[in-house]
Every structure is written in structure tokens, then in C-alpha cells.
Design an enzyme around this catalytic site. Structure first.
Site, PDB file in Angstrom:
ATOM      1  N   HIS A   1     -12.691   6.204 -10.808  1.00 14.34           N
ATOM      2  CA  HIS A   1     -11.928   5.246  -9.988  1.00 14.34           C
ATOM      3  C   HIS A   1     -10.835   5.981  -9.221  1.00 14.34           C
ATOM      4  O   HIS A   1      -9.734   6.191  -9.719  1.00 14.34           O
ATOM      5  CB  HIS A   1     -11.304   4.179 -10.882  1.00 14.34           C
ATOM      6  CG  HIS A   1     -10.814   2.990 -10.102  1.00 14.34           C
ATOM      7  ND1 HIS A   1     -10.955   1.701 -10.557  1.00 14.34           N
ATOM      8  CD2 HIS A   1     -10.177   2.897  -8.905  1.00 14.34           C
ATOM      9  CE1 HIS A   1     -10.427   0.869  -9.673  1.00 14.34           C
ATOM     10  NE2 HIS A   1      -9.953   1.579  -8.660  1.00 14.34           N
TER      11      HIS A   1
ATOM     12  N   LEU B   1      -9.539   8.011  -2.091  1.00 13.62           N
ATOM     13  CA  LEU B   1      -9.315   9.228  -1.313  1.00 13.62           C
ATOM     14  C   LEU B   1      -8.754   8.938   0.079  1.00 13.62           C
ATOM     15  O   LEU B   1      -8.374   9.863   0.796  1.00 13.62           O
ATOM     16  CB  LEU B   1     -10.610  10.032  -1.191  1.00 13.62           C
ATOM     17  CG  LEU B   1     -11.112  10.683  -2.488  1.00 13.62           C
ATOM     18  CD1 LEU B   1     -12.407  11.462  -2.230  1.00 13.62           C
ATOM     19  CD2 LEU B   1     -10.058  11.606  -3.101  1.00 13.62           C
ATOM     20  N   ARG B   2      -8.745   7.673   0.489  1.00  6.63           N
ATOM     21  CA  ARG B   2      -8.133   7.225   1.756  1.00  6.63           C
ATOM     22  C   ARG B   2      -8.804   7.791   3.002  1.00  6.63           C
ATOM     23  O   ARG B   2      -8.224   7.713   4.097  1.00  6.63           O
ATOM     24  CB  ARG B   2      -6.646   7.597   1.799  1.00  6.63           C
ATOM     25  CG  ARG B   2      -5.823   7.120   0.608  1.00  6.63           C
ATOM     26  CD  ARG B   2      -5.877   5.625   0.416  1.00  6.63           C
ATOM     27  NE  ARG B   2      -4.859   5.149  -0.521  1.00  6.63           N
ATOM     28  CZ  ARG B   2      -4.919   3.975  -1.133  1.00  6.63           C
ATOM     29  NH1 ARG B   2      -5.948   3.169  -0.911  1.00  6.63           N
ATOM     30  NH2 ARG B   2      -3.973   3.598  -1.966  1.00  6.63           N
TER      31      ARG B   2
ATOM     32  N   ASN C   1     -12.399   1.064  -0.046  1.00 10.10           N
ATOM     33  CA  ASN C   1     -11.415   0.374   0.810  1.00 10.10           C
ATOM     34  C   ASN C   1     -10.704   1.365   1.731  1.00 10.10           C
ATOM     35  O   ASN C   1      -9.501   1.580   1.680  1.00 10.10           O
ATOM     36  CB  ASN C   1     -10.413  -0.428  -0.027  1.00 10.10           C
ATOM     37  CG  ASN C   1      -9.679   0.400  -1.061  1.00 10.10           C
ATOM     38  OD1 ASN C   1     -10.152   1.454  -1.473  1.00 10.10           O
ATOM     39  ND2 ASN C   1      -8.512  -0.072  -1.477  1.00 10.10           N
TER      40      ASN C   1
ATOM     41  N   HIS D   1     -13.343  -5.228  -9.408  1.00 12.58           N
ATOM     42  CA  HIS D   1     -11.905  -5.477  -9.407  1.00 12.58           C
ATOM     43  C   HIS D   1     -11.741  -6.971  -9.661  1.00 12.58           C
ATOM     44  O   HIS D   1     -12.100  -7.796  -8.823  1.00 12.58           O
ATOM     45  CB  HIS D   1     -11.323  -5.075  -8.048  1.00 12.58           C
ATOM     46  CG  HIS D   1      -9.888  -5.448  -7.844  1.00 12.58           C
ATOM     47  ND1 HIS D   1      -8.916  -4.508  -7.587  1.00 12.58           N
ATOM     48  CD2 HIS D   1      -9.244  -6.644  -7.835  1.00 12.58           C
ATOM     49  CE1 HIS D   1      -7.744  -5.113  -7.442  1.00 12.58           C
ATOM     50  NE2 HIS D   1      -7.924  -6.418  -7.584  1.00 12.58           N
TER      51      HIS D   1
ATOM     52  N   ASP E   1      -7.401   5.286 -11.160  1.00  7.83           N
ATOM     53  CA  ASP E   1      -7.076   4.427 -10.014  1.00  7.83           C
ATOM     54  C   ASP E   1      -6.100   5.160  -9.094  1.00  7.83           C
ATOM     55  O   ASP E   1      -5.152   4.571  -8.572  1.00  7.83           O
ATOM     56  CB  ASP E   1      -6.515   3.085 -10.474  1.00  7.83           C
ATOM     57  CG  ASP E   1      -6.555   2.027  -9.363  1.00  7.83           C
ATOM     58  OD1 ASP E   1      -7.057   2.334  -8.268  1.00  7.83           O
ATOM     59  OD2 ASP E   1      -6.060   0.904  -9.599  1.00  7.83           O
TER      60      ASP E   1
ATOM     61  N   HIS F   1      -0.015   6.967  -1.496  1.00  9.07           N
ATOM     62  CA  HIS F   1       0.720   6.381  -0.378  1.00  9.07           C
ATOM     63  C   HIS F   1       1.797   7.379   0.035  1.00  9.07           C
ATOM     64  O   HIS F   1       2.265   8.184  -0.778  1.00  9.07           O
ATOM     65  CB  HIS F   1       1.364   5.054  -0.768  1.00  9.07           C
ATOM     66  CG  HIS F   1       0.389   3.980  -1.128  1.00  9.07           C
ATOM     67  ND1 HIS F   1      -0.468   3.406  -0.204  1.00  9.07           N
ATOM     68  CD2 HIS F   1       0.112   3.372  -2.322  1.00  9.07           C
ATOM     69  CE1 HIS F   1      -1.209   2.488  -0.806  1.00  9.07           C
ATOM     70  NE2 HIS F   1      -0.881   2.460  -2.085  1.00  9.07           N
TER      71      HIS F   1
END
Length: 417
Positions: free
Chosen positions: A59, A62-63, A93, A177, A303, A307
Site C-alpha cells: 500500500h 507514488l504520486r 489515485n 478502502h 500507506d 505531501h
């Protein structure tokens, strides 16, 4: 030329032995005993150190694509390698969401230079919008290893049932989720004392466990396997425990921060302790530990959710999420070593996630891919965000003295850290 690890303590899920390890052609050629070395072989001394299977973090965010100011595939994999992670599952996402074969292939192609094994999870619904199911067979053929709308629940029973049915047919793990958005939307911290003291909206336990109950019920109704992401409440764990006792094919994961910390951490208004699900109460923390001990919780993941410092600067406006791949193993060793054996830690962080994902990993045995970490179990270190290898600094264990340090990581027989 072979790589020979000399005088190691070798930890597998079922046993611990001492001896040498020989790696040749990217796989383990010898495990245990004494290896004969030629002049061309690379010798690595490991006396006093432990060799464990590379962690499988099922989980990770990696953006990439679309949010690479937070992290990208290369920087995320560097953080993974520094934490002993050799395989990871990246969530969909991104921007665009991983809902097309082109995006799946982009991740696979870019990760080929990253040094570790990256397995893309594709979206359950297009754009993670909940409006239309993706073409799961096409996504699997492109290289998707699982399907998930992580970051959001699949609110439609019909769509979740279709995903579960197709996941079962195609052998694609469905990673859920679970969150009731009617209760949790806009929540910043756990509902209760912390939310009241901070004067912000809370996320109730029921917003998690109510949706887990629904998800388990739907999977049970069609006898389909399902995996529940990031469990954090005592009720969630009890629901899964009872479902397993009934024979439901349900697995679940938690993250180190849920057995290490409680909601008290957010009272200093530091957004680096905000994630979703949030840090809960002491009774929940203890229930997570009990779930790990009795086998209700199958895996420890991170997870990992990077940011930027600017995004995390304002406690109320900051997005949820913390980074954790580089600290995961050390956090498990620090907070759970007196409760879990090394064999159990290997099962929770490596073997079980690999089995849930139907990928290689979790064992140091002849013929298996040489994915492993060399660890000093006794080295103490303080987590300094500026020294981490990823792009972001929102480390949930920042400032913590942890015990256990990864000294080297190998994937496919190549040293990557």
C-alpha cells in the site's frame, strides 16, 4: 561472479539459521552452510547482522503521474530501498488515475529503472469517480496487479460486487478502502476528545467499520476474496476476525502508526500526524496489536502518502497522509519486537503481502529471487525528515528514536541501497 553474504543470521518465516548466502544470476544459489568463494566473487561480511526477505509494501502512493512535486516513481523507490522494501504496490489515485492501460504501462516502464519491483494497482471505477467500472481484463493484460479505488470507497454495492466478481475471475486482488463518506467527509482527526479539543470535524470509528461490514458482507455473498486496507479500529478488527471464523476469504492490513500512536499526537496541531483513517484511541491501538498477534491482521503496510511541506503547513487545510516506507521495518522492530518474533515480523511485512498479491517474495530459499535486506537489529537512530531518501518530509515517526537499521538492500541480486 557471485555475491556471497558471509556469516549472516538468516531469517525466514518459519526458521532462523546462520551461515552464508550465495547469489548468482539474480537468485539465491545457496542458503546456509559455508560458501566457497573464488577470486572474482563479491564478499560481504554480515557477522552480527540479520538477513531478511525484502519487505513487500502492498500500500504505497507514488504520486506519479501528475503529482510529482510530492513524490515520483524514482524517489519513492529510493525511499523504499532505504527501508528494506524490494516490492511495492502503488495505488491508482494519481493524475490521471490509473484507469487505462497506457497509465499502467507508464508506471511499469518508468519503474524499470527504479531498482525495485513496482506493481501498479489499477482503479475500480474510471477516474475513481464511482460512476463507471473499468475494464479490468484490459488493465490486467497491461500489467495491473490489483484493483482498488484507494483514497475513496466504492459506494455502489453493484459496482463493488462487479469488481469482486471480476477480481475473482481474473485472479486480481481487490483492495478496498472502507469509509462511509456521509460520516467522514471533511473529517480531520478521530472523532472524540481530539476533535473536540481542536474544534475540527472528526472521523468516527463507525465510518470505517460500518463500511468494512458492508464490504465483507458483499464479498461473502458471492464467495469472493477481498482485502481491507489500513484497519485502525477495534470494531473493524472484530468484524474481520468473525468473518474469518465463518470462512470468508478476507485479508487485511494495518500500518505501523496505528499500533504505535494514538490521537493524542494531533493535539499539537502538527499535520504530519494526520492521515486517513486517523490515529485512534488507546483501545484501538491495543486491538490492532491483538489483531497482529492472533492473525486477524495479515499484513503490515505503510500507506506511504507523500505531501510537500507547503501542503502540510496548515493543520486544518493540509491533506491527509504520512510517509513511512523508510521507517516501517524499524518501527515494527521498535514497537513490536517484544510481542512478535522475527519470523512473525517477516510473515507480516513480506510473505503474507506477497501471497495476498500473488507475487514472489517473502522467503530466502534456493531458486527464489534474491530480494533481501541486511539489518542491524540493535542500531538506534533518530528519524530526521531531512535525511530521508524520498521527496517529501511528512514522516509520522519524525524525531522518534527507532531501533533497527537497514544497512543494505538487494533486489534481484543487485544492491539498490
Amino acid at each position: 561472479m557471485a555475491v556471497i553474504i558471509k556469516n549472516a543470521t538468516i531469517v525466514n518465516p518459519d526458521k532462523i539459521i546462520t551461515g552464508d548466502i550465495v547469489i548468482s544470476g539474480g537468485v539465491f544459489a545457496q542458503v546456509g552452510g559455508t560458501a566457497d568463494a573464488s577470486g572474482e566473487d563479491q564478499i560481504i561480511g554480515a557477522a552480527g547482522l540479520h538477513v531478511i526477505p525484502g519487505l513487500v509494501d502492498m500500500h504505497v502512493h507514488l504520486r506519479d503521474p501528475g503529482q510529482t512535486h510530492k513524490e515520483d516513481i524514482i524517489s519513492g523507490c529510493a525511499a523504499a530501498a532505504a527501508g528494506g522494501v524490494t516490492s511495492l504496490v502503488c495505488m491508482p489515485n494519481t493524475n490521471p488515475a490509473v484507469d487505462s492501460p497506457e497509465t499502467v504501462k507508464y508506471i511499469i516502464e518508468k519503474s524499470s529503472a527504479a531498482g525495485i519491483r513496482v506493481y501498479p494497482a489499477a482503479a475500480i471505477t474510471r477516474g475513481l469517480s464511482g460512476g463507471e467500472c473499468c475494464d479490468y481484463e484490459t488493465l490486467k493484460n497491461a500489467g495491473a496487479a490489483a484493483i482498488s479505488d484507494d483514497g475513496r470507497p466504492v459506494e455502489s454495492d453493484a459496482m463493488l460486487l462487479k469488481a469482486l466478481e471480476e477480481g475473482k475471475r481474473l485472479g486480481l486482488p481487490v483492495l478496498c478502502h472502507c469509509e462511509d463518506l456521509t460520516q467522514a467527509a471533511g473529517g480531520k482527526v478521530n472523532a472524540g476528545r481530539a476533535s473536540e479539543l481542536l474544534g475540527v470535524k472528526g472521523m468516527s470509528s463507525s465510518s470505517e467499520y460500518g463500511d468494512i461490514e458492508r464490504t465483507v458482507r458483499l464479498a461473502e455473498s458471492i464467495d469472493a476474496p477481498v482485502h481491507i486496507c489500513h484497519v485502525s479500529t477495534k470494531e473493524s478488527i472484530e468484524i474481520i476476525r468473525r468473518a474469518k471464523a465463518r470462512g470468508v476469504s478476507v485479508t487485511c492490513e494495518t500500518a505501523p502508526h496505528y499500533f504505535a500512536y494514538t490521537s493524542g499526537k494531533v493535539l499539537g496541531r502538527d499535520a504530519d500526524y494526520r492521515m486517513n483513517p486517523p490515529l485512534r484511541e488507546e483501545e484501538d491501538r491495543l486491538a490492532v496489536i491483538e489483531g497482529l498477534l492472533d492473525g486477524t491482521i495479515d499484513a503490515i503496510a505503510t500507506d506511504h502518502a507523500p505531501h510537500s511541506p507547503e501542503e502540510k503547513a496548515d493543520f486544518v487545510k493540509a491533506p491527509n497522509g504520512v510517509v513511512g516506507m523508510e521507517t516501517s521495518l524499524a518501527a515494527v522492530l521498535t514497537f513490536m519486537r517484544d510481542r512478535l518474533t522475527l519470523n512473525e515480523i517477516v510473515r507480516l511485512t513480506s510473505l503474507n503481502p506477497a501471497r495476498i498479491m500473488k507475487i514472489s517474495g517473502g522467503e530466502i530459499r534456493v531458486g527464489a529471487p534474491a530480494d533481501f535486506a541486511i539489518v542491524d537489529l540493535n542500531e538506534k537512530w533518530i528519524v530526521k525528515p531531512e535525511n530521508l531518501h524520498g521527496r517529501s518530509r511528512n514522516a509520522v515517526f519524525k524525531g522518534e528514536e527507532l531501533t533497527g537499521k537497514v544497512k543494505a538492500t538487494f533486489c534481484g541480486g543487485k544492491r539498490i541501497f
